[in-house]
Design a protein around this motif. Sequence first.
Motif, PDB file in Angstrom:
ATOM      1  N   LEU A 392     -20.665  60.151 -89.121  1.00  0.00           N
ATOM      2  CA  LEU A 392     -20.442  60.356 -87.633  1.00  0.00           C
ATOM      3  C   LEU A 392     -19.270  60.001 -86.778  1.00  0.00           C
ATOM      4  N   PRO A 393     -18.588  58.998 -87.237  1.00  0.00           N
ATOM      5  CA  PRO A 393     -17.380  58.925 -86.339  1.00  0.00           C
ATOM      6  C   PRO A 393     -16.559  60.024 -86.278  1.00  0.00           C
ATOM      7  N   GLN A 394     -16.222  60.995 -87.429  1.00  0.00           N
ATOM      8  CA  GLN A 394     -15.393  61.950 -87.460  1.00  0.00           C
ATOM      9  C   GLN A 394     -16.482  63.158 -86.922  1.00  0.00           C
ATOM     10  N   ALA A 395     -17.587  63.103 -86.811  1.00  0.00           N
ATOM     11  CA  ALA A 395     -18.541  64.251 -86.090  1.00  0.00           C
ATOM     12  C   ALA A 395     -18.312  64.144 -84.652  1.00  0.00           C
ATOM     13  N   LEU A 419      -7.548  80.977 -73.630  1.00  0.00           N
ATOM     14  CA  LEU A 419      -7.299  80.976 -75.111  1.00  0.00           C
ATOM     15  C   LEU A 419      -6.342  79.775 -75.487  1.00  0.00           C
ATOM     16  N   ALA A 420      -5.152  80.194 -75.068  1.00  0.00           N
ATOM     17  CA  ALA A 420      -4.256  78.809 -75.234  1.00  0.00           C
ATOM     18  C   ALA A 420      -4.569  77.614 -74.770  1.00  0.00           C
ATOM     19  N   GLY A 421      -4.937  77.546 -73.574  1.00  0.00           N
ATOM     20  CA  GLY A 421      -5.121  76.352 -72.924  1.00  0.00           C
ATOM     21  C   GLY A 421      -6.469  75.350 -73.847  1.00  0.00           C
ATOM     22  N   SER A 422      -7.391  76.310 -74.169  1.00  0.00           N
ATOM     23  CA  SER A 422      -8.577  75.606 -74.817  1.00  0.00           C
ATOM     24  C   SER A 422      -8.210  75.162 -76.299  1.00  0.00           C
ATOM     25  N   ALA A 423      -7.197  75.922 -76.855  1.00  0.00           N
ATOM     26  CA  ALA A 423      -6.868  75.672 -78.060  1.00  0.00           C
ATOM     27  C   ALA A 423      -5.862  74.260 -78.168  1.00  0.00           C
ATOM     28  N   LEU A 424      -5.226  74.128 -77.084  1.00  0.00           N
ATOM     29  CA  LEU A 424      -4.230  72.982 -76.935  1.00  0.00           C
ATOM     30  C   LEU A 424      -5.132  71.648 -76.716  1.00  0.00           C
ATOM     31  N   ALA A 425      -6.284  72.019 -75.701  1.00  0.00           N
ATOM     32  CA  ALA A 425      -7.045  70.737 -75.361  1.00  0.00           C
ATOM     33  C   ALA A 425      -7.692  70.291 -76.705  1.00  0.00           C
ATOM     34  N   THR A 426      -8.434  71.398 -77.490  1.00  0.00           N
ATOM     35  CA  THR A 426      -9.001  71.053 -78.794  1.00  0.00           C
ATOM     36  C   THR A 426      -8.334  70.174 -79.657  1.00  0.00           C
ATOM     37  N   GLY A 427      -7.016  70.680 -79.710  1.00  0.00           N
ATOM     38  CA  GLY A 427      -6.393  70.122 -80.764  1.00  0.00           C
ATOM     39  C   GLY A 427      -5.993  68.553 -80.353  1.00  0.00           C
ATOM     40  N   ALA A 428      -5.357  68.372 -78.932  1.00  0.00           N
ATOM     41  CA  ALA A 428      -4.868  67.283 -78.626  1.00  0.00           C
ATOM     42  C   ALA A 428      -6.133  66.385 -78.756  1.00  0.00           C
ATOM     43  N   VAL A 429      -7.326  66.495 -78.056  1.00  0.00           N
ATOM     44  CA  VAL A 429      -8.539  65.401 -78.201  1.00  0.00           C
ATOM     45  C   VAL A 429      -8.839  65.251 -79.674  1.00  0.00           C
ATOM     46  N   TYR A 430      -8.721  66.452 -80.573  1.00  0.00           N
ATOM     47  CA  TYR A 430      -9.200  65.825 -82.066  1.00  0.00           C
ATOM     48  C   TYR A 430      -8.238  64.943 -82.602  1.00  0.00           C
ATOM     49  N   SER A 431      -6.934  65.082 -82.214  1.00  0.00           N
ATOM     50  CA  SER A 431      -5.969  64.419 -83.022  1.00  0.00           C
ATOM     51  C   SER A 431      -6.109  62.941 -82.435  1.00  0.00           C
ATOM     52  N   GLY A 432      -6.279  62.798 -81.056  1.00  0.00           N
ATOM     53  CA  GLY A 432      -6.300  61.377 -80.301  1.00  0.00           C
ATOM     54  C   GLY A 432      -7.478  60.712 -81.212  1.00  0.00           C
ATOM     55  N   THR A 434      -9.424  61.107 -83.838  1.00  0.00           N
ATOM     56  CA  THR A 434      -9.203  61.064 -85.162  1.00  0.00           C
ATOM     57  C   THR A 434      -8.341  59.764 -85.373  1.00  0.00           C
ATOM     58  N   ALA A 435      -7.106  59.732 -84.795  1.00  0.00           N
ATOM     59  CA  ALA A 435      -6.557  58.435 -84.913  1.00  0.00           C
ATOM     60  C   ALA A 435      -6.985  57.161 -84.425  1.00  0.00           C
ATOM     61  N   THR A 440      -7.109  55.309 -91.092  1.00  0.00           N
ATOM     62  CA  THR A 440      -6.899  55.037 -92.560  1.00  0.00           C
ATOM     63  C   THR A 440      -7.176  56.267 -92.999  1.00  0.00           C
ATOM     64  N   VAL A 441      -8.336  56.838 -92.797  1.00  0.00           N
ATOM     65  CA  VAL A 441      -8.796  58.188 -93.595  1.00  0.00           C
ATOM     66  C   VAL A 441      -7.712  59.250 -93.534  1.00  0.00           C
ATOM     67  N   LEU A 442      -7.182  59.204 -92.283  1.00  0.00           N
ATOM     68  CA  LEU A 442      -6.042  60.316 -91.685  1.00  0.00           C
ATOM     69  C   LEU A 442      -4.995  60.247 -92.593  1.00  0.00           C
ATOM     70  N   ARG A 443      -4.613  58.886 -92.706  1.00  0.00           N
ATOM     71  CA  ARG A 443      -3.387  58.658 -93.518  1.00  0.00           C
ATOM     72  C   ARG A 443      -3.329  58.975 -95.032  1.00  0.00           C
TER      73      ARG A 443
END
Length: 456
Positions: A392-395, A419-432, A434-435, A440-443
Amino acid sequence: MGIVKVLSLAANVVLARLLTPRDFGLVAFGASLVTIARLLADGGIGLALILGPSEPERRDLAALLGFQLVGSTTIVGAVALVALPFGEAGRVTSLIALSIPLAVWGSPGAIILERQLSYRTIASVEVIGVVTYLGCATASVALGAGVWGLASAMALGPAVQSLATVLLVPAGRVRPQLAWARVRRLLGFGTRFQAAGLVDLAYQQGVNVGTASLVGIPNLGRWTFVTNLMQVPLDLLTIFVRVSFPSIARLMDAGQDPAGRLEEFMRIVAVSWGILIAGIVGTAPASIDVIFGTSWHPAIAVLPWVGAAYTLSGPMGVVLVGYLYARGQAGTILRIKILDTVVGLAAAMALLPIFGITALGIGMVVQVLAQMFLYRGAIRRWARVRVLLAILPQAGATALAAGAGWYTAWELGPHPLALAGSALATGAVYSGCTALVSRTVLRETLSLLRAGLGAR
């Protein structure tokens, strides 16, 4: 393999631009039916030789090849006899079916590679087959062959992959023999493992028939397009599954039961799996219209449901199924497959006349929720696994990232900037996210990736 993914994406863009949803629907019938026929022609013997406790003898490989050649030739004739009266769909199916006897010549070599865990050579022959298929499909369709060019490439790709296996694995070069005594000894073991795959294929064929009957072949083509979009994460899942079962089995053979680490393994899979799902779903409102064309626009509404189903099912399919197979619980997995397939297919078909192909995505979510309940009960005998808590947390991080990308793409409209903007937004939110929820799992995941790159 990265080059193959780029080529696959480029080829899918070209094919989506040149072919119609109806063309994709016609090929979907043939592809799923031929996959079922290919499994029946094998009879589970290949799996028995891969998963069996002892190394297969050369005579076992010869008996396998002989059985497959007889079975595949018989099945191709039966498919043609039944399918040809159904017009173009039947003729396309018959053409794709020719791939079955052409592909079996590489089976002995493929079994040797799987038992040796020679994934580099396995990847090489698969790349050869995929590149052949993509090149022939793109070129022939671009030259005007239409759906026949795609069907021809689907027959040629496996044949070339089989030839590459024969050339690269000298030990797999055997003469086919008809040895029923050896085949019969292997059938019982292999069919238990193969049956679960047949249930999955029966589900796919049920979706194909139901969708074509209730909402038409063009909508079946759109659904096939959606499943093609998800091919990149599915390929990653296939790699995980291919490695998980033998790895867990080897650990257990060495007296190290990984039961206490199953939740940890699921979290690791979820981190690397989620970014692909979030990226595809989050950019969909822009990518589908911009890259593939407006004829595929109805597929946009389906992707959030399909993404949700894959987000939940991926870690379970890799870790829990691998563990149960290593425990010899093929029968348990088969029962779960049958139950969740019936539930998911019934939900999808009931909702299909109301929601169109979006109902197929809803049915997948229902199916995965049933899986979650059933696998949790099945594995309780050996381990206490909190399936929902592990996933659930990662989902949630995946859902938030996909939502951010979706909103960005929707607001900017079907434009390359969206397309570029949505890709950047997705990546930024996912990284944040997940961190925050899986630091710990990310490391650990990054350490595994660095180790893998170092080994390469």
